[in-house]
Design a protein around this motif. Structure first.
Motif, PDB file in Angstrom:
ATOM      1  N   PRO A 140       0.826  -1.208   0.000  1.00  9.72           N
ATOM      2  CA  PRO A 140       0.000   0.000   0.000  1.00  9.72           C
ATOM      3  C   PRO A 140       0.857   1.255   0.000  1.00  9.72           C
ATOM      4  O   PRO A 140       1.831   1.350   0.745  1.00  9.72           O
ATOM      5  N   GLY A 141       0.478   2.171  -0.864  1.00 12.04           N
ATOM      6  CA  GLY A 141       1.206   3.435  -0.971  1.00 12.04           C
ATOM      7  C   GLY A 141       0.274   4.585  -0.662  1.00 12.04           C
ATOM      8  O   GLY A 141      -0.185   4.749   0.461  1.00 12.04           O
ATOM      9  N   GLY A 142      -0.032   5.379  -1.692  1.00 17.93           N
ATOM     10  CA  GLY A 142      -0.882   6.546  -1.503  1.00 17.93           C
ATOM     11  C   GLY A 142      -2.303   6.171  -1.108  1.00 17.93           C
ATOM     12  O   GLY A 142      -2.818   5.125  -1.494  1.00 17.93           O
ATOM     13  N   ILE A 143      -2.924   7.041  -0.304  1.00 13.37           N
ATOM     14  CA  ILE A 143      -4.317   6.841   0.103  1.00 13.37           C
ATOM     15  C   ILE A 143      -5.075   8.152  -0.056  1.00 13.37           C
ATOM     16  O   ILE A 143      -4.504   9.237   0.035  1.00 13.37           O
ATOM     17  N   ALA A 144      -6.369   8.036  -0.325  1.00  8.21           N
ATOM     18  CA  ALA A 144      -7.214   9.221  -0.487  1.00  8.21           C
ATOM     19  C   ALA A 144      -8.623   8.886  -0.043  1.00  8.21           C
ATOM     20  O   ALA A 144      -9.111   7.772  -0.265  1.00  8.21           O
ATOM     21  N   VAL A 145      -9.281   9.851   0.598  1.00  9.36           N
ATOM     22  CA  VAL A 145     -10.686   9.701   0.949  1.00  9.36           C
ATOM     23  C   VAL A 145     -11.497  10.508  -0.049  1.00  9.36           C
ATOM     24  O   VAL A 145     -11.261  11.706  -0.239  1.00  9.36           O
ATOM     25  N   MET A 146     -12.422   9.821  -0.721  1.00 13.32           N
ATOM     26  CA  MET A 146     -13.274  10.457  -1.724  1.00 13.32           C
ATOM     27  C   MET A 146     -14.662   9.842  -1.622  1.00 13.32           C
ATOM     28  O   MET A 146     -14.842   8.799  -0.993  1.00 13.32           O
ATOM     29  N   GLU A 147     -15.613  10.464  -2.269  1.00 12.12           N
ATOM     30  CA  GLU A 147     -16.949   9.892  -2.317  1.00 12.12           C
ATOM     31  C   GLU A 147     -16.945   8.749  -3.313  1.00 12.12           C
ATOM     32  O   GLU A 147     -16.535   8.915  -4.459  1.00 12.12           O
ATOM     33  N   GLY A 148     -17.373   7.586  -2.869  1.00 14.70           N
ATOM     34  CA  GLY A 148     -17.421   6.430  -3.749  1.00 14.70           C
ATOM     35  C   GLY A 148     -18.762   6.293  -4.432  1.00 14.70           C
ATOM     36  O   GLY A 148     -19.625   7.173  -4.343  1.00 14.70           O
ATOM     37  N   ASP A 149     -18.949   5.164  -5.136  1.00 17.72           N
ATOM     38  CA  ASP A 149     -20.208   4.914  -5.846  1.00 17.72           C
ATOM     39  C   ASP A 149     -21.392   4.845  -4.895  1.00 17.72           C
ATOM     40  O   ASP A 149     -22.521   5.097  -5.292  1.00 17.72           O
ATOM     41  N   SER A 150     -21.132   4.500  -3.646  1.00 18.14           N
ATOM     42  CA  SER A 150     -22.209   4.381  -2.665  1.00 18.14           C
ATOM     43  C   SER A 150     -22.706   5.753  -2.201  1.00 18.14           C
ATOM     44  O   SER A 150     -23.721   5.849  -1.526  1.00 18.14           O
ATOM     45  N   GLY A 151     -21.968   6.807  -2.554  1.00 20.74           N
ATOM     46  CA  GLY A 151     -22.336   8.148  -2.090  1.00 20.74           C
ATOM     47  C   GLY A 151     -21.769   8.466  -0.727  1.00 20.74           C
ATOM     48  O   GLY A 151     -21.963   9.562  -0.204  1.00 20.74           O
ATOM     49  N   ARG A 152     -21.064   7.505  -0.123  1.00 18.43           N
ATOM     50  CA  ARG A 152     -20.456   7.722   1.182  1.00 18.43           C
ATOM     51  C   ARG A 152     -18.951   7.842   1.014  1.00 18.43           C
ATOM     52  O   ARG A 152     -18.407   7.604  -0.052  1.00 18.43           O
ATOM     53  N   GLY A 153     -18.282   8.198   2.107  1.00 16.36           N
ATOM     54  CA  GLY A 153     -16.833   8.336   2.060  1.00 16.36           C
ATOM     55  C   GLY A 153     -16.160   6.997   1.841  1.00 16.36           C
ATOM     56  O   GLY A 153     -16.422   6.025   2.557  1.00 16.36           O
ATOM     57  N   SER A 154     -15.294   6.931   0.847  1.00 15.99           N
ATOM     58  CA  SER A 154     -14.523   5.728   0.568  1.00 15.99           C
ATOM     59  C   SER A 154     -13.047   6.036   0.706  1.00 15.99           C
ATOM     60  O   SER A 154     -12.599   7.146   0.393  1.00 15.99           O
ATOM     61  N   LEU A 155     -12.310   5.060   1.188  1.00 14.25           N
ATOM     62  CA  LEU A 155     -10.864   5.166   1.286  1.00 14.25           C
ATOM     63  C   LEU A 155     -10.272   4.408   0.103  1.00 14.25           C
ATOM     64  O   LEU A 155     -10.493   3.200  -0.042  1.00 14.25           O
ATOM     65  N   PHE A 156      -9.555   5.102  -0.759  1.00 15.33           N
ATOM     66  CA  PHE A 156      -8.911   4.492  -1.916  1.00 15.33           C
ATOM     67  C   PHE A 156      -7.429   4.295  -1.597  1.00 15.33           C
ATOM     68  O   PHE A 156      -6.772   5.208  -1.094  1.00 15.33           O
ATOM     69  N   VAL A 157      -6.917   3.090  -1.874  1.00 10.96           N
ATOM     70  CA  VAL A 157      -5.526   2.759  -1.566  1.00 10.96           C
ATOM     71  C   VAL A 157      -4.834   2.285  -2.843  1.00 10.96           C
ATOM     72  O   VAL A 157      -5.271   1.321  -3.484  1.00 10.96           O
TER      73      VAL A 157
END
Length: 201
Positions: A140-157
């Motif tokens: 795992p390297g970079g991470i970002a919190v964005m709105e996912g397809d669910s409309g809720r906050g998603s953590l992308f790794v």
């Protein structure tokens, strides 16, 4: 030095997971050429055992205690290969696995690694497969919190061979965009950053 260079970029002649055979020769797959070769470790002379694996990307070879040659294929298949004729027989298939390397123990149980998610499998002589480690993130390297397809906050790794999306509250894995090594998909994702509704990788 046995072989000074296994090919110029983009390394089509690359050698991968090697093993010595009962004949004291070194055996190796060439994933990009779809071949398995036999190498004289004294001279570096190389001959083809089989060239019938084009598009199947053999990733490693290993001999069992009886001198039988096995190969792992990129898309989850393990085969046995006749070193005299090059004929092959499917031993087992591991679904959704990207096989990398393998080794036999003293009782001819085969252990295989998955380079995509770090899982490790045990393969019985009859071909039955048991997951020893289910894997997960491997680098795992970079991470970002964005709105996912669910409309809720998603953590992308960013995880080198894939981009994983987790529920930011529960940690549950929601989605994976895997690298397609044949082209397309996520390629060596080391970082990810939000850009409005998009992610920059």
């Amino acid at each position: 030095v046995v072989i000074p260079d296994s090919g110029a970029a983009p390394f089509a002649g690359q050698l991968n997971g090697l093993d010595f055979g009962p004949d004291s020769m070194l055996y190796a797959p060439q994933p990009f050429l779809g071949t398995i070769v036999r190498i004289d470790p004294d001279t570096g002379a190389m001959e083809v055992v089989t060239d019938a694996l084009a598009g199947l990307a053999p990733t490693s070879v290993e001999f069992d205690s009886q001198g039988n040659l096995y190969a792992s294929l990129f898309a989850g298949t393990i085969i046995r290969i006749d070193t005299d004729t090059g004929a092959r027989q499917v031993v087992t298939e591991i679904s959704d696995a990207i096989l990398d390397n393998m080794v036999f123990d003293a009782r001819d149980r085969l252990y295989v690694s998955n380079s995509d998610d770090g899982a490790v499998y045990a393969v019985a002589p009859g071909g039955g497969v048991r997951t020893l480690s289910p894997g997960g993130l491997i680098l795992p390297g970079g991470i970002a919190v964005m709105e996912g397809d669910s409309g809720r906050g998603s953590l992308f790794v960013a995880d080198v061979w894939k981009l994983a999306e987790f529920d930011a509250s529960s940690g549950r894995l929601l989605d994976v965009d895997r690298q397609s090594r044949a082209g397309g998909g996520i390629i060596e994702s080391f970082t990810v950053a939000p850009d409005g509704g998009n992610g920059v990788i």
